[in-house]
Design a protein around this motif. Sequence first.
Motif, mmCIF file in Angstrom:
data_model
loop_
_atom_site.group_PDB
_atom_site.id
_atom_site.type_symbol
_atom_site.label_atom_id
_atom_site.label_comp_id
_atom_site.label_asym_id
_atom_site.label_seq_id
_atom_site.Cartn_x
_atom_site.Cartn_y
_atom_site.Cartn_z
ATOM 1 N N LEU A 7 4.562 -1.375 -10.984
ATOM 2 C CA LEU A 7 3.280 -0.843 -11.439
ATOM 3 C C LEU A 7 2.571 -0.174 -10.275
ATOM 4 O O LEU A 7 2.691 -0.612 -9.116
ATOM 5 C CB LEU A 7 2.405 -1.971 -11.995
ATOM 6 C CG LEU A 7 2.778 -2.556 -13.363
ATOM 7 C CD1 LEU A 7 1.816 -3.682 -13.724
ATOM 8 C CD2 LEU A 7 2.764 -1.488 -14.443
ATOM 9 N N GLU A 8 1.795 0.872 -10.563
ATOM 10 C CA GLU A 8 1.010 1.580 -9.548
ATOM 11 C C GLU A 8 -0.451 1.567 -9.986
ATOM 12 O O GLU A 8 -0.763 1.940 -11.130
ATOM 13 C CB GLU A 8 1.526 3.012 -9.388
ATOM 14 C CG GLU A 8 2.974 3.067 -8.922
ATOM 15 C CD GLU A 8 3.538 4.487 -8.884
ATOM 16 O OE1 GLU A 8 2.784 5.430 -9.212
ATOM 17 O OE2 GLU A 8 4.722 4.653 -8.535
ATOM 18 N N GLY A 49 -3.715 3.846 -3.058
ATOM 19 C CA GLY A 49 -3.181 3.068 -4.162
ATOM 20 C C GLY A 49 -2.246 1.955 -3.706
ATOM 21 O O GLY A 49 -1.917 1.818 -2.525
ATOM 22 N N LEU A 50 -1.839 1.122 -4.685
ATOM 23 C CA LEU A 50 -0.944 0.002 -4.430
ATOM 24 C C LEU A 50 0.202 0.041 -5.439
ATOM 25 O O LEU A 50 0.015 0.460 -6.580
ATOM 26 C CB LEU A 50 -1.694 -1.329 -4.581
ATOM 27 C CG LEU A 50 -2.911 -1.562 -3.684
ATOM 28 C CD1 LEU A 50 -3.739 -2.724 -4.213
ATOM 29 C CD2 LEU A 50 -2.466 -1.846 -2.255
ATOM 30 N N HIS A 51 1.378 -0.400 -5.029
ATOM 31 C CA HIS A 51 2.481 -0.539 -5.984
ATOM 32 C C HIS A 51 3.089 -1.933 -5.836
ATOM 33 O O HIS A 51 3.140 -2.484 -4.735
ATOM 34 C CB HIS A 51 3.554 0.550 -5.778
ATOM 35 C CG HIS A 51 4.456 0.320 -4.610
ATOM 36 N ND1 HIS A 51 4.149 0.724 -3.326
ATOM 37 C CD2 HIS A 51 5.680 -0.279 -4.523
ATOM 38 C CE1 HIS A 51 5.116 0.380 -2.504
ATOM 39 N NE2 HIS A 51 6.071 -0.228 -3.200
ATOM 40 N N ARG A 76 0.823 -1.203 0.000
ATOM 41 C CA ARG A 76 0.000 0.000 0.000
ATOM 42 C C ARG A 76 0.860 1.257 0.000
ATOM 43 O O ARG A 76 1.882 1.336 0.657
ATOM 44 C CB ARG A 76 -0.925 -0.002 1.228
ATOM 45 C CG ARG A 76 -1.813 1.245 1.342
ATOM 46 C CD ARG A 76 -3.015 0.990 2.218
ATOM 47 N NE ARG A 76 -3.819 -0.117 1.714
ATOM 48 C CZ ARG A 76 -4.626 -0.047 0.653
ATOM 49 N NH1 ARG A 76 -4.736 1.091 -0.019
ATOM 50 N NH2 ARG A 76 -5.312 -1.099 0.268
ATOM 51 N N GLY A 77 0.393 2.260 -0.769
ATOM 52 C CA GLY A 77 1.088 3.541 -0.831
ATOM 53 C C GLY A 77 2.264 3.509 -1.789
ATOM 54 O O GLY A 77 2.418 2.593 -2.605
ATOM 55 N N GLY A 78 3.098 4.532 -1.696
ATOM 56 C CA GLY A 78 4.302 4.601 -2.528
ATOM 57 C C GLY A 78 4.026 4.865 -3.992
ATOM 58 O O GLY A 78 4.882 4.595 -4.839
ATOM 59 N N CYS A 79 2.840 5.388 -4.335
ATOM 60 C CA CYS A 79 2.491 5.651 -5.738
ATOM 61 C C CYS A 79 2.957 7.054 -6.115
ATOM 62 O O CYS A 79 2.187 8.026 -6.056
ATOM 63 C CB CYS A 79 0.991 5.498 -5.954
ATOM 64 S SG CYS A 79 0.371 3.845 -5.603
ATOM 65 N N GLU A 80 4.208 7.164 -6.502
ATOM 66 C CA GLU A 80 4.818 8.469 -6.711
ATOM 67 C C GLU A 80 4.400 9.124 -8.027
ATOM 68 O O GLU A 80 4.397 10.335 -8.158
ATOM 69 C CB GLU A 80 6.343 8.347 -6.656
ATOM 70 C CG GLU A 80 6.843 7.910 -5.286
ATOM 71 C CD GLU A 80 8.338 7.726 -5.242
ATOM 72 O OE1 GLU A 80 8.977 7.814 -6.307
ATOM 73 O OE2 GLU A 80 8.869 7.479 -4.135
#
Length: 772
Positions: A342-343, A334-336, A311-315
Amino acid sequence: MGSWPGRRATAASYPWKQRSRQRYYQVIFVALLQNKRKMAKERGQISPNDFAQLQKYMEYSTQKVSDVLKLFEDGEMAEYLQGDAIGYKGFQQFLKVYLEADNVPNHLSLALFESFKTGHCLEDTVKNDLVCLSDVSCYFSLLEGGRPEDKLEFTFKLYDTDRNGILDSSEVDRIIIQMMRVAEYLDWDVSELRPILQEMMKEIDYDGSGSVSLAEWLRAGATTVPLLVLLGLEMTLKDNGQHMWRPKRFPRPVYCNLCESSIGLGKQGLSCNLCKYVVHDQCAMKALPCEVSTYAKSRKDIGVQSHVWVRGGCESGRCDRCQKKIRIYHSLVGLHCVWCHLEIHDDCLQTMGHECDCGLLRDHILPPSSIYPSVLASGQERKINKASQKTTDDLSLSTFEALRIDPVSNTHPLLVFVNPKSGGKQGERVLWKFQYLLNPRQVFNLLKDGPEPGLRFFRDVPGYRILVCGGDGTVGWILETIDKANLPVVPPVAVLPLGTGNDLARCLRWGGGYEGQNLGKILKDLEMSKVVHMDRWSVEVIPQQTEEKSDPVPFQIINNYFSIGVDASIAHRFHIMREKYPEKFNSRMKNKLWYFEFATSESIFSTCKRLEESLTVEICGKPLDLSNLSLEGIAVLNIPSMHGGSNLWGDTKKPHGDIHGINQALGAAAKVITDPDILKTCVPDLSDKRLEVVGLEGAIEMGQIYTKLKNAGHRLAKCSEITFHTTKTLPMQIDGEPWMQTPCTIKITHKNQMPMLVGPPPRSSNFFGFLC
């Protein structure tokens, strides 16, 4: 200003709002830093610049605090000890020995001394202008390299003066004070670290006795994650759910993955190198286990890699599935995927397939499905594996013996070596980034175990390539280790330049120095690289019997160049000054300015004037006539770059056709070319098994070549073997490492060739570049 009908106005509708918000964050971040510096000055701390200078001294020093303490306890410095305290003279002696520097700047030693008097010592020491030796030693030991467990034990014993294995709470407080001081200088948020350490103290002294044993102290310290990170914990890959934490300061608002509250603009938290999980310092011990596994633990996981979503880290802020915006008003949306990067939106997860192809960098990545324990291999595979192990010269294989690599077909797994000390802190940041972009088992810290473990691990991997992140010296180290490793197939080597000169990287088209560019783009360039077999040369130095003593010869192999005379003299002075005052050589620009200063003084004093009278040169057994020349230096080049980009051979208009074939034709396949007319048309070639020999008239000529005011030095020869006979002590250098050499004979002969990767040609900025 309104938005289109039926469409809600967003930040994207007003790009000026985004810019103003970014500007606001930048202003706040700068203000926080300035305020922190002001507060530090008021509390009697040394400035950030002084601390950076101190760290630079420590990088070059080989001394340990424990060694210096022995000199104070029962050695030559016992006279400076007054109980457990020392005065300013004793403190200066401590710095002189510990930092291995005769002339530590007075402002730095005085600022450090005063900082130890600001409320951290006993009152009588402050009144008598003394500082506690225990506090000084504790502080420097925390900054030293080494295992956190050893640091914890050393600091405990430092204050355990009666050696009974117990400290009272006030003595432990003094250790924690030094930890807090180190944390402040390293730009940690001490307001968050303080309650963590206080909570740790409560857990240690659970019975309220007011005393702590060594075992209790070590147990508590080893389970306090922020403290371990502060002490320089080298997290190892255990694949048991442990995160690989590193401290990170966030220039934009970020939210904690555990408590989901804001970490705060400009505040520091901890980030996992493997999964990008982000937490407050105090949340680290409660964090969920790391979801990344670096190898397959069962047969069903071998061969097919699955997505690993975090979860997170969607830059990027955009979903790779539906191409719509991921509204990252905080980082937990979001998910990465850890492997393909991929995001996606949470709602898009169901539409994603189970299998992961490792994304744009699939050619370089070793997914966990390609690494598995040898015990999971089939019977036939185990027999092959055991047979290959018998040829490894009885090297200790440890962990790497237990794991087997079976890469994805049609890929070229990348083995990455990083020198964290190269390029200031750039090396450390590059190490962290590659641990996330690739499988961490592909990335090796050279300061930890050297290159041997990585080469053993990849020994039988087909089609792999090596990326060396460091300076020319680091590249030479790797090439020499590959020579000794007796590999079945020698892999090609690419360079990410982190050093100062980076001459080899320039010639291989990897640039003059890494400046924070996107590593993913560099890896894509590596896919388009081509292999060239670079010549390497053996150097044999046979000294004459004299009373003078030579410096040790730095290398026995030439990868880049060898020189005698003026340029080696400048490099030698530069080297001595950098060893003495390392803090003055902490950037490429400063290094160039110093080099210019030494070159200017060399041009005035001409210490190597009429060099031809002090040596004779033989090329392939034939004497080289220098009688009509007035030289101050001779350079022998394997690559057309020295001293950070100087091409002493000069440019030659490249004829159409194969350079290697043309060079052979011009010299009629001869090993020696001395004809001036032929030399004018010779093009340097890394793989023609010949060296270029250039004469230098002085430091001024070198400066003209470096600034492009002059095309080249005096071309003397191209040859496959060269011998020097010297009659007096002269400065020399190999690949940028200088030394003073007494009269001797020097023989340079061809050793072997090493496959190197040449970067793709730069894209022309000219619109009509395709016509060139």
